[in-house]
Design an enzyme around this catalytic site. Sequence first.
Site, PDB file in Angstrom:
ATOM      1  N   SER A  65      -3.750  -7.110   2.033  1.00 45.34           N
ATOM      2  CA  SER A  65      -5.094  -6.511   2.007  1.00 45.34           C
ATOM      3  C   SER A  65      -5.346  -5.586   0.815  1.00 45.34           C
ATOM      4  O   SER A  65      -6.500  -5.248   0.550  1.00 45.34           O
ATOM      5  CB  SER A  65      -5.341  -5.720   3.282  1.00 45.34           C
ATOM      6  OG  SER A  65      -5.860  -6.570   4.265  1.00 45.34           O
ATOM      7  N   LYS A  68      -7.808  -6.795  -1.553  1.00 46.61           N
ATOM      8  CA  LYS A  68      -9.246  -6.825  -1.244  1.00 46.61           C
ATOM      9  C   LYS A  68     -10.037  -5.860  -2.121  1.00 46.61           C
ATOM     10  O   LYS A  68     -11.165  -6.138  -2.523  1.00 46.61           O
ATOM     11  CB  LYS A  68      -9.472  -6.462   0.227  1.00 46.61           C
ATOM     12  CG  LYS A  68      -8.943  -7.492   1.207  1.00 46.61           C
ATOM     13  CD  LYS A  68      -9.026  -6.966   2.632  1.00 46.61           C
ATOM     14  CE  LYS A  68      -8.530  -7.976   3.655  1.00 46.61           C
ATOM     15  NZ  LYS A  68      -8.431  -7.379   5.010  1.00 46.61           N
ATOM     16  N   TYR A 193      -7.994 -17.384  -1.006  1.00 46.41           N
ATOM     17  CA  TYR A 193      -7.726 -16.096  -0.341  1.00 46.41           C
ATOM     18  C   TYR A 193      -6.229 -15.895  -0.069  1.00 46.41           C
ATOM     19  O   TYR A 193      -5.697 -14.801  -0.273  1.00 46.41           O
ATOM     20  CB  TYR A 193      -8.527 -16.038   0.965  1.00 46.41           C
ATOM     21  CG  TYR A 193      -8.263 -14.815   1.804  1.00 46.41           C
ATOM     22  CD1 TYR A 193      -8.819 -13.573   1.478  1.00 46.41           C
ATOM     23  CD2 TYR A 193      -7.455 -14.886   2.939  1.00 46.41           C
ATOM     24  CE1 TYR A 193      -8.571 -12.449   2.265  1.00 46.41           C
ATOM     25  CE2 TYR A 193      -7.214 -13.760   3.727  1.00 46.41           C
ATOM     26  CZ  TYR A 193      -7.765 -12.556   3.381  1.00 46.41           C
ATOM     27  OH  TYR A 193      -7.515 -11.441   4.149  1.00 46.41           O
ATOM     28  N   TYR A 245      -7.567   0.467   7.437  1.00 43.88           N
ATOM     29  CA  TYR A 245      -7.998  -0.208   8.664  1.00 43.88           C
ATOM     30  C   TYR A 245      -8.727   0.779   9.578  1.00 43.88           C
ATOM     31  O   TYR A 245      -9.353   1.714   9.094  1.00 43.88           O
ATOM     32  CB  TYR A 245      -6.802  -0.852   9.389  1.00 43.88           C
ATOM     33  CG  TYR A 245      -5.963  -1.750   8.517  1.00 43.88           C
ATOM     34  CD1 TYR A 245      -6.467  -2.925   8.001  1.00 43.88           C
ATOM     35  CD2 TYR A 245      -4.648  -1.432   8.217  1.00 43.88           C
ATOM     36  CE1 TYR A 245      -5.695  -3.767   7.220  1.00 43.88           C
ATOM     37  CE2 TYR A 245      -3.866  -2.274   7.429  1.00 43.88           C
ATOM     38  CZ  TYR A 245      -4.393  -3.427   6.937  1.00 43.88           C
ATOM     39  OH  TYR A 245      -3.636  -4.248   6.160  1.00 43.88           O
ATOM     40  N   VAL A 263      -0.667  -5.633   5.092  1.00 42.15           N
ATOM     41  CA  VAL A 263       0.291  -5.893   6.170  1.00 42.15           C
ATOM     42  C   VAL A 263       1.705  -6.214   5.675  1.00 42.15           C
ATOM     43  O   VAL A 263       2.624  -6.319   6.467  1.00 42.15           O
ATOM     44  CB  VAL A 263      -0.167  -7.020   7.127  1.00 42.15           C
ATOM     45  CG1 VAL A 263      -1.318  -6.566   8.005  1.00 42.15           C
ATOM     46  CG2 VAL A 263      -0.509  -8.286   6.376  1.00 42.15           C
TER      47      VAL A 263
END
Length: 309
Positions: A65, A68, A193, A245, A263
Amino acid sequence: MPCQSSDELKELVKEARPIAKQGRVADYIPALGKANPNDLSIAINYPDGRCFSAGDIERKISLQSISKVITLALVLMDRSKEYVFARVGMEPTGDPFNSIAKLETMAPSKPLNPMINAGALAVTNMIKGDSVEERFQRLLAFIRNLSGNDTIEYNEEIARSEFETAHLNRALCYFLKQHHIIEGDVEQLIDLYTKQCAIEMNCLDLSRIGLVFALDGVDPQLGKQIMPMNIARICKTFMVTCGMYNASGEFAIKIGIPAKSGVSGGIMGAVPGKFGIGIFGPALDDKGNSIAGIRLLELLSKTYNLSMF
Ligand code: GLU
């Protein structure tokens, strides 16, 4: 300038490490399950080129992540704020990163922010290029530029492992397609992705990218603006409001540093105007954040009074 091993950071790592026992390595992407839960390392990079570290900072980790926030920066440069935020919102969710719930209950049905999977998938879909390969190479070139490391690549095993098991992400994509947030082929988007999430680097590279965000888009070594200031600021704001998160609020109160976790156990931190941080500690808490990594950042923030609030 080589990164210098720091006794002060080693002490903090020693203090933070025991809590790793209370966490678990992510294994819903099977290839991530191989990590050693007791690993913990940190690198800190300053604008003048000084770098301090503790632990095995050469060990490579996949961004997951963390990618992102970097993809968001690229897409904001590729498109425009208006284009991107017409399709993805700016608000935290309070839900787990891969939740589908709010997509159904919100009207219009657009992902609440670019840091949850639904939003990130929509953002990845906006990377410009004629093929998955071209779009991926553009992202990789951007990441190499931000880190100053031309050798950065993606881990094929991790990408494949996620591609084969990304059922929930596929479900999110089909939902987004139904609601015209994304167009095009879902398998191609999942391919792009999962490669993006599998881009690998070590803590040192991560701390260099954190530093560029910390300095509002300036690469201090080249003295060059490699990302527009307003885009670096948008990204840092998302790091504060939803980078950790659904633990971002508590993290902001306790630690107060813009940060993004993944993660794989990585955390990238950007202390505004001061330095960049790269952390790796694969044992995760129940929210999906590196449990020892958060403890380490908490100790660091308290010891050096780093909270921006
Ligand atoms: N590739 C991961 C996924 O989409 C990233 C999740 C994360 O790091 O939070 O499930």
